[in-house]
Design an enzyme around this catalytic site. Sequence first.
Site, PDB file in Angstrom:
ATOM      1  N   TYR A 103      -9.492  12.122  13.620  1.00 56.72           N
ATOM      2  CA  TYR A 103      -9.152  13.369  14.320  1.00 56.72           C
ATOM      3  C   TYR A 103      -7.853  13.986  13.806  1.00 56.72           C
ATOM      4  CZ  TYR A 103     -12.848  11.893  17.465  1.00 56.72           C
ATOM      5  OH  TYR A 103     -14.066  11.495  17.971  1.00 56.72           O
TER       6      TYR A 103
ATOM      7  N   ASP B 265      -1.707   3.653   5.572  1.00 59.55           N
ATOM      8  CA  ASP B 265      -0.600   3.368   4.640  1.00 59.55           C
ATOM      9  C   ASP B 265      -0.567   4.394   3.514  1.00 59.55           C
ATOM     10  OD1 ASP B 265      -0.315   1.060   6.185  1.00 59.55           O
ATOM     11  OD2 ASP B 265      -1.522  -0.137   4.806  1.00 59.55           O
TER      12      ASP B 265
ATOM     13  N   ASN C 255       0.824  -1.207   0.000  1.00 58.19           N
ATOM     14  CA  ASN C 255       0.000   0.000   0.000  1.00 58.19           C
ATOM     15  C   ASN C 255       0.860   1.259   0.000  1.00 58.19           C
ATOM     16  OD1 ASN C 255      -2.220  -1.703   0.191  1.00 58.19           O
ATOM     17  ND2 ASN C 255      -2.433  -1.454   2.399  1.00 58.19           N
TER      18      ASN C 255
ATOM     19  N   THR D  31      -9.490   0.477   5.727  1.00 59.63           N
ATOM     20  CA  THR D  31      -8.313  -0.345   5.443  1.00 59.63           C
ATOM     21  C   THR D  31      -7.371   0.374   4.480  1.00 59.63           C
ATOM     22  OG1 THR D  31      -9.767  -2.270   5.572  1.00 59.63           O
ATOM     23  CG2 THR D  31      -7.533  -2.634   4.766  1.00 59.63           C
TER      24      THR D  31
END
EC number: 2.7.1.15
Length: 291
Positions: A209, A240, A42, A236
């Site tokens: 946040y 990354d 990723n 998900t």
Amino acid sequence: MTIWNLGSINADFVYSVPHIPAPGETLASTDRQVFLGGKGTNMSVAAARAGTHVRHIGAVGADGRWAIDRLLEYGVDTRSIAEVAHETAQAIIAVDSSGENSIILFQGANVQIPLDALQSALAEAAVGDWFVCQNETNLQAEGVRMARELGLKVAYAAAPFDADAVEALIEYLDFLILNEIEMGQLRASLGKEPKDLGIDTVIVTKGGYGADLYSSSNDWEPTSFEAIPVSPIDTTGAGDTFTGYVLAGLDRGLPLDQSIHLATKAGALMVTRQGTADVIPDLAEVRDFRP
């Protein structure tokens, strides 16, 4: 310049579920998809799509040649990916209706990367390049030591988190990124605040946040970056994507705060999509993104 990423390569099996299964619970999924993934993959795809040159150092089994082809398609330099006599790694990912996830990893080839693949890759590195790794492969300690000796800037994405793994690498790091729960665990383990770690740049991500930046250039006063409000579909790979974009920005010569702002947009756009490496946005999409 180049980012050298010692990183994992997974086949991600993503199951849509009404909620994350509780212990002992059997739950029927409403959908199943297969993606290219792994934290390392990723990050490589994100950095490549953010406009920098990325050489991925990793391993797959004979069943993972499709993953190399896919990485190449996404702009990642795959010449340092070895084929080994182990199955390609897999991740079983459950994603609930709010976008939260639960992940089971089978490490497979990710922990069988040959030392000579790392050595031959970094033999081509140049002073000032970036080296990055995560806690999903073997050879992390060897990689960061070698990179530092060769004059590379060294980054570590401390996930999946293990305090001992961070402590083993910490003296070689220029850049550390981890989430706020992991920072709390590291603080409890080492008894140190970000300014005491001896690392030039520490980024603590906080999901929806935003993120806090701790840097020697700012006298270690935390600088907060707000998250962009979106309705998440799947979280998900968002972290990354954020990391890959930050490092790509730095590799391209952007100031750190500008790199983080761009990465924040990329991460926000990522959570509006279901999947992992296959759906990471490119630089044009991120620049055009208007939440």
